[in-house]
Design a protein around this motif. Structure first.
Motif, PDB file in Angstrom:
ATOM      1  N   ALA A 163       0.836  -1.204   0.000  1.00 53.24           N
ATOM      2  CA  ALA A 163       0.000   0.000   0.000  1.00 53.24           C
ATOM      3  C   ALA A 163       0.870   1.253   0.000  1.00 53.24           C
ATOM      4  O   ALA A 163       0.552   2.240  -0.694  1.00 53.24           O
ATOM      5  N   ARG A 164       1.973   1.230   0.759  1.00 56.91           N
ATOM      6  CA  ARG A 164       2.867   2.398   0.771  1.00 56.91           C
ATOM      7  C   ARG A 164       3.504   2.606  -0.601  1.00 56.91           C
ATOM      8  O   ARG A 164       3.632   3.747  -1.071  1.00 56.91           O
ATOM      9  N   GLU A 165       3.906   1.500  -1.240  1.00 60.98           N
ATOM     10  CA  GLU A 165       4.502   1.638  -2.570  1.00 60.98           C
ATOM     11  C   GLU A 165       3.506   2.171  -3.587  1.00 60.98           C
ATOM     12  O   GLU A 165       3.857   2.958  -4.463  1.00 60.98           O
ATOM     13  N   ALA A 166       2.247   1.714  -3.470  1.00 56.03           N
ATOM     14  CA  ALA A 166       1.233   2.190  -4.412  1.00 56.03           C
ATOM     15  C   ALA A 166       0.948   3.670  -4.233  1.00 56.03           C
ATOM     16  O   ALA A 166       0.543   4.359  -5.183  1.00 56.03           O
ATOM     17  N   ALA A 167       1.173   4.188  -3.016  1.00 54.54           N
ATOM     18  CA  ALA A 167       0.901   5.601  -2.759  1.00 54.54           C
ATOM     19  C   ALA A 167       2.041   6.515  -3.187  1.00 54.54           C
ATOM     20  O   ALA A 167       1.884   7.740  -3.198  1.00 54.54           O
ATOM     21  N   PRO A 177       9.351   4.458 -10.234  1.00 54.79           N
ATOM     22  CA  PRO A 177       9.265   4.702  -8.780  1.00 54.79           C
ATOM     23  C   PRO A 177      10.591   5.266  -8.267  1.00 54.79           C
ATOM     24  O   PRO A 177      11.661   4.837  -8.713  1.00 54.79           O
ATOM     25  N   PRO A 178      10.574   6.217  -7.350  1.00 55.47           N
ATOM     26  CA  PRO A 178      11.829   6.810  -6.869  1.00 55.47           C
ATOM     27  C   PRO A 178      12.791   5.780  -6.282  1.00 55.47           C
ATOM     28  O   PRO A 178      14.003   5.909  -6.425  1.00 55.47           O
ATOM     29  N   HIS A 179      12.256   4.751  -5.621  1.00 54.72           N
ATOM     30  CA  HIS A 179      13.112   3.773  -4.978  1.00 54.72           C
ATOM     31  C   HIS A 179      13.429   2.578  -5.866  1.00 54.72           C
ATOM     32  O   HIS A 179      14.144   1.667  -5.464  1.00 54.72           O
ATOM     33  N   ARG A 180      12.882   2.568  -7.096  1.00 57.67           N
ATOM     34  CA  ARG A 180      13.169   1.489  -8.040  1.00 57.67           C
ATOM     35  C   ARG A 180      13.406   2.079  -9.431  1.00 57.67           C
ATOM     36  O   ARG A 180      12.547   1.985 -10.312  1.00 57.67           O
ATOM     37  N   PRO A 181      14.524   2.677  -9.629  1.00 62.62           N
ATOM     38  CA  PRO A 181      14.776   3.357 -10.899  1.00 62.62           C
ATOM     39  C   PRO A 181      14.882   2.421 -12.089  1.00 62.62           C
ATOM     40  O   PRO A 181      14.871   2.885 -13.236  1.00 62.62           O
ATOM     41  N   TRP A 182      15.009   1.126 -11.851  1.00 64.41           N
ATOM     42  CA  TRP A 182      15.087   0.189 -12.977  1.00 64.41           C
ATOM     43  C   TRP A 182      13.716  -0.142 -13.552  1.00 64.41           C
ATOM     44  O   TRP A 182      13.625  -0.675 -14.649  1.00 64.41           O
ATOM     45  N   GLU A 183      12.630   0.197 -12.839  1.00 66.22           N
ATOM     46  CA  GLU A 183      11.278  -0.086 -13.331  1.00 66.22           C
ATOM     47  C   GLU A 183      10.787   1.086 -14.176  1.00 66.22           C
ATOM     48  O   GLU A 183       9.823   1.773 -13.841  1.00 66.22           O
ATOM     49  N   VAL A 184      11.445   1.293 -15.283  1.00 66.74           N
ATOM     50  CA  VAL A 184      11.144   2.431 -16.165  1.00 66.74           C
ATOM     51  C   VAL A 184      10.025   2.048 -17.129  1.00 66.74           C
ATOM     52  O   VAL A 184      10.051   0.981 -17.724  1.00 66.74           O
ATOM     53  N   LYS A 185       9.053   2.947 -17.249  1.00 64.56           N
ATOM     54  CA  LYS A 185       7.957   2.757 -18.185  1.00 64.56           C
ATOM     55  C   LYS A 185       7.839   3.979 -19.095  1.00 64.56           C
ATOM     56  O   LYS A 185       7.911   5.122 -18.625  1.00 64.56           O
ATOM     57  N   LEU A 186       7.679   3.744 -20.387  1.00 57.82           N
ATOM     58  CA  LEU A 186       7.502   4.843 -21.329  1.00 57.82           C
ATOM     59  C   LEU A 186       6.126   5.470 -21.151  1.00 57.82           C
ATOM     60  O   LEU A 186       5.129   4.769 -20.954  1.00 57.82           O
ATOM     61  N   VAL A 187       6.081   6.786 -21.187  1.00 59.45           N
ATOM     62  CA  VAL A 187       4.816   7.514 -21.105  1.00 59.45           C
ATOM     63  C   VAL A 187       4.334   7.742 -22.532  1.00 59.45           C
ATOM     64  O   VAL A 187       4.952   8.493 -23.302  1.00 59.45           O
ATOM     65  N   LYS A 188       3.241   7.086 -22.903  1.00 60.95           N
ATOM     66  CA  LYS A 188       2.775   7.162 -24.292  1.00 60.95           C
ATOM     67  C   LYS A 188       2.113   8.505 -24.607  1.00 60.95           C
ATOM     68  O   LYS A 188       2.181   8.979 -25.735  1.00 60.95           O
TER      69      LYS A 188
END
Length: 368
Positions: free
Chosen positions: A72-76, A142-153
Motif C-alpha cells: 500500500a505504501r509503494e502504491a501511494a 518509482p523513486p526507490h526502483r529506478p530500474w522499473e522504467v515505463k515509457l509515457v505514451k
C-alpha cells in the motif's frame, strides 16, 4: 524532497535479519509440508496429509497479509518523470497488435546523474515507427526502483515540449536491468538447512510407524516365504483343546502356516468340531466341542484361510489404530453361522471388524 537515484554501480544489497528469518521460516514450511504429504500418504494418515496441504496455504496468506502495508505504501508513492534517450530497441516476439519491445535507454533525471537501463514494453505496431534510436522519450519510474522504467505514451504538453528540444548524451554501461542482486550465500544455506530440518522433524515424529519392526501381517500370503520346516514349534493337544506356538522368525501368516498348524492338531484323530479358533501372530489355539456335547461347533476346514490375512491387515490399517500393538482373530459359530472377529489394540485405543464364513466383512467398529 530530493531522492538520490540508485546508480548502476550500486553494490548488491545484503540480506537483513528479517530477510534471513523469512528465508528460514519459508524453508522450514516447505520441508515439513513436503515431508508431511509423503509420510501421510505412506501411513495413510489423513490429518497429516491435510496438514501438509493446509500449512503452506496458511503461510502464503500470512505472507500476503504481512506485506499488504508495504504494498500500500509503494502504491501511494508518486512516480518520478524524466527524459530518456533510446540507445537501441528490439522486438522480442508477439503475434498480436501489441508486441514486446526491449528498450535500451539512457535516463536523465532532473536532480541526479543519468544512468542506463533496460526495459521491455508492449508497443502497438502502429506506434512502433515513433520509437527510433537516439530519439527522446518521456519515462516514469518509482523513486526507490529506478530500474522499473515505463515509457509515457501520452505525456503532458510541458513534457512533450521538453522532449522535443532536449539533447541527452549517452551514458556507458553497465545496463541496469533489475533490482541489484542480494548477497544470498548465507541466506541460501540457512534456507536449505531449515528445509532439511523441517522434513527431518516430521520423519522423526513418525519414525515408529515408518521404521518399526517388520510385521508379517502387513504383507499378503503370496509375499511371505514358506515356513521353514526346520524351524521350531511347539504343539500341545488334549481332549478339550490344542495349541501351536511357532518359534522366532515364524508367523501364522507365512504361506500355508496357519493351515499346517490346524492340521497338526487334528492329524491322526477323528475329525472333531471346533468350538472356537483363536489366531495370533505366532500362536494358534483351538477349543474343541466336548464329547457328547450339543454345543454348536464348526469344521475347521470351513475357515476362509485365503481371506484371513486380508481381514487382519484391514483391521490393523483401516480402523484408525496407529501403531497397533496386538491383534487377535477369533472364529466361532455360537449363533449358528460361522463368524470371524478381528480385534486390534494400540496407542489410539481398540478397534474390531466382523466377517462371515466366506470372509466378507459385515461390520466395522473403528477406534474412538
Amino acid at each position: 524532497m530530493t531522492i538520490t537515484p540508485v546508480t548502476p554501480g550500486a553494490p548488491p544489497k545484503r540480506r537483513t535479519a528479517l530477510d534471513l528469518a523469512r528465508g528460514i521460516l519459508t524453508g522450514a514450511v516447505i520441508g515439513s509440508s513436503l515431508a508431511a504429504l509423503v509420510v501421510g500418504t505412506v501411513l495413510e494418515h489423513v490429518p497429516l496429509v491435510v496438514g501438509g496441504l493446509a500449512v503452506p496455504v496458511a503461510y502464503g496468506l500470512l505472507v500476503l497479509a504481512a506485506g499488504a502495508p508495504g504494498r500500500a505504501r509503494e502504491a501511494a508513492v508518486v512516480p518520478r518523470t524524466a527524459l530518456a534517450m533510446i540507445e537501441g530497441l528490439r522486438a522480442t516476439g508477439g503475434e498480436s497488435s501489441d508486441v514486446p519491445v526491449r528498450f535500451d535507454l539512457t535516463v536523465a533525471p532532473d536532480d541526479g546523474p543519468a544512468y542506463r537501463v533496460e526495459s521491455t514494453q508492449f508497443v502497438n505496431l502502429v506506434d512502433l515507427p515513433d520509437y527510433k534510436p537516439r530519439g527522446i522519450v518521456v519515462v516514469q519510474y518509482p523513486p526507490h526502483r529506478p530500474w522499473e522504467v515505463k515509457l509515457v505514451k501520452r505525456p503532458t504538453p510541458e513534457w512533450e515540449d521538453r522532449a522535443a528540444g532536449a539533447h541527452i548524451d549517452s551514458v556507458p554501461g553497465p545496463v541496469l536491468a533489475g533490482e541489484p542482486t542480494r548477497d544470498s550465500g548465507v541466506g541460501g544455506y540457512l534456507t536449505l538447512l531449515a528445509l532439511l530440518l523441517g522434513a527431518a522433524g516430521v520423519v522423526f515424529l513418525f519414525r515408529a510407524e515408518l521404521f518399526g519392526p517388520d510385521d508379517t501381517t502387513a504383507r499378503p500370503p503370496s509375499a511371505a516365504g514358506p515356513a521353514d520346516s526346520g524351524t521350531s514349534s511347539t504343539t500341545i493337544v488334549s481332549a478339550e483343546s490344542g495349541t501351536v506356538a511357532l518359534g522366532p522368525g515364524q508367523s501364522m501368516f507365512d504361506e500355508g502356516a496357519l493351515r499346517r498348524a490346524v492340521d497338526s492338531l487334528t492329524r491322526g484323530t477323528k475329525k472333531r468340531q471346533a468350538l472356537t479358533v483363536v489366531v495370533q501372530d505366532r500362536l494358534l489355539t483351538v477349543v474343541f466341542t466336548p464329547a457328547g456335547s450339543h454345543a454348536p461347533g464348526f469344521d475347521v476346514d470351513a475357515l476362509p484361510y485365503a481371506r484371513i490375512p486380508a481381514l487382519v491387515r484391514e483391521a490393523r490399517t483401516a480402523l484408525g489404530v496407529r501403531s497397533p500393538r496386538t491383534w487377535q482373530l477369533t472364529a466361532e459359530s455360537l449363533t449358528g453361522s460361522l463368524t470371524l472377529r478381528v480385534g486390534v489394540t494400540g496407542a489410539d485405543g481398540a478397534a474390531s471388524l466382523e466377517a462371515n464364513g466366506d470372509g466378507e466383512v459385515v461390520r466395522r467398529i473403528p477406534a474412538r
